[in-house]
Design an enzyme around this catalytic site. Sequence first.
Site, PDB file in Angstrom:
ATOM      1  N   HIS A   1      -1.825   3.457  -8.523  1.00 58.29           N
ATOM      2  CA  HIS A   1      -1.495   1.745  -9.859  1.00 58.29           C
ATOM      3  C   HIS A   1      -1.517   3.323 -10.436  1.00 58.29           C
ATOM      4  CE1 HIS A   1      -5.816   4.747  -8.232  1.00 58.29           C
ATOM      5  NE2 HIS A   1      -6.317   4.195  -9.641  1.00 58.29           N
TER       6      HIS A   1
ATOM      7  N   HIS B   1       0.570  -1.451   0.028  1.00 56.27           N
ATOM      8  CA  HIS B   1       0.315  -0.400  -0.376  1.00 56.27           C
ATOM      9  C   HIS B   1       0.434   1.413   0.180  1.00 56.27           C
ATOM     10  CE1 HIS B   1      -3.891   2.278  -0.244  1.00 56.27           C
ATOM     11  NE2 HIS B   1      -2.772   3.521   1.240  1.00 56.27           N
TER      12      HIS B   1
ATOM     13  N   GLY C   1      -7.341  13.971  -9.412  1.00 58.28           N
ATOM     14  CA  GLY C   1      -8.214  13.448 -10.323  1.00 58.28           C
ATOM     15  C   GLY C   1      -8.551  12.315  -9.397  1.00 58.28           C
TER      16      GLY C   1
ATOM     17  N   THR D   1      -9.195   8.865  -7.046  1.00 58.97           N
ATOM     18  CA  THR D   1     -10.411   8.851  -6.643  1.00 58.97           C
ATOM     19  C   THR D   1      -9.878   7.279  -5.483  1.00 58.97           C
ATOM     20  OG1 THR D   1     -11.597   7.528  -8.051  1.00 58.97           O
ATOM     21  CG2 THR D   1     -11.137   9.134  -8.070  1.00 58.97           C
TER      22      THR D   1
HETATM   23  P1  5GP Z   1      -8.120   6.668 -10.554  1.00 62.91           P
HETATM   24  O1  5GP Z   1     -10.150   7.867 -10.473  1.00 62.91           O
HETATM   25  O2  5GP Z   1      -7.902   6.845  -8.468  1.00 62.91           O
HETATM   26  O3  5GP Z   1      -6.281   7.184 -10.510  1.00 62.91           O
HETATM   27  O4  5GP Z   1      -8.618   5.354 -10.571  1.00 62.91           O
HETATM   28  C1  5GP Z   1      -9.892   4.976  -9.608  1.00 62.91           C
HETATM   29  C2  5GP Z   1     -10.140   3.710 -11.055  1.00 62.91           C
HETATM   30  O5  5GP Z   1     -10.565   2.754 -10.520  1.00 62.91           O
HETATM   31  C3  5GP Z   1     -11.215   4.105 -12.065  1.00 62.91           C
HETATM   32  O6  5GP Z   1     -10.697   4.323 -13.326  1.00 62.91           O
HETATM   33  C4  5GP Z   1     -11.840   3.656 -11.178  1.00 62.91           C
HETATM   34  O7  5GP Z   1     -13.082   2.856 -12.132  1.00 62.91           O
HETATM   35  C5  5GP Z   1     -11.388   1.621 -10.847  1.00 62.91           C
HETATM   36  N1  5GP Z   1     -12.554   1.334  -9.558  1.00 62.91           N
HETATM   37  C6  5GP Z   1     -12.905   2.487  -8.095  1.00 62.91           C
HETATM   38  N2  5GP Z   1     -13.533   0.675  -7.978  1.00 62.91           N
HETATM   39  C7  5GP Z   1     -12.859  -0.355  -8.389  1.00 62.91           C
HETATM   40  C8  5GP Z   1     -13.698  -1.558  -8.665  1.00 62.91           C
HETATM   41  O8  5GP Z   1     -14.446  -1.827  -6.985  1.00 62.91           O
HETATM   42  N3  5GP Z   1     -13.020  -2.736  -8.879  1.00 62.91           N
HETATM   43  C9  5GP Z   1     -11.772  -2.358 -10.250  1.00 62.91           C
HETATM   44  N4  5GP Z   1     -12.128  -3.256 -10.722  1.00 62.91           N
HETATM   45  N5  5GP Z   1     -11.538  -0.874 -10.533  1.00 62.91           N
HETATM   46  C10 5GP Z   1     -12.367  -0.135  -9.692  1.00 62.91           C
HETATM   47 ZN    ZN Z   2      -3.860   0.209  -0.507  1.00 63.15          ZN
END
Ligand code: 5GP
Ligand code: ZN
Length: 111
Positions: free
Chosen positions: A99, A46, A92, A94
Amino acid sequence: MNDCIFCKIITGEIPSKKVYEDEFIYAFNDIKPEAPVHILVTPKEHITSAAEVDEKNSYLIAKCFEVIAKISGEKGLNGGYRIINNCGHDGGQTVFHLHFHLLGGKVFNDL
Ligand code: 5GP
Ligand code: ZN
């Protein structure tokens, strides 16, 4: 230890469509794909965001990019692909477990 959804995906507590796994890295399909190929590549450890990368954990970033090079070939993204990291609220982000988004299967023209 925490309520991080990606930590739970990595341990299998929350199901995901796994694309790749090794000792250090877990990669899985994004639940809400923004392109024909949309894979999330994450260190198993993490790390909250790119802002938390330091001399102890930076090797995991290199591992992420090794995995991206490998799986992009397997997915046939021979014409190229896009790698995105959203860092922090203003970036941005979330899900606060570092990742990289691997996006492909279409041509990206915008920034
Ligand atoms: P961030 O906005 O943090 O860069 O990207 C988070 C990504 O995680 C988003 O594209 C969202 O669709 C994906 N995501 C959020 N929750 C889940 C989940 O429970 N499973 C999967 N496979 N993707 C998720
Ligand atoms: Zn984590």
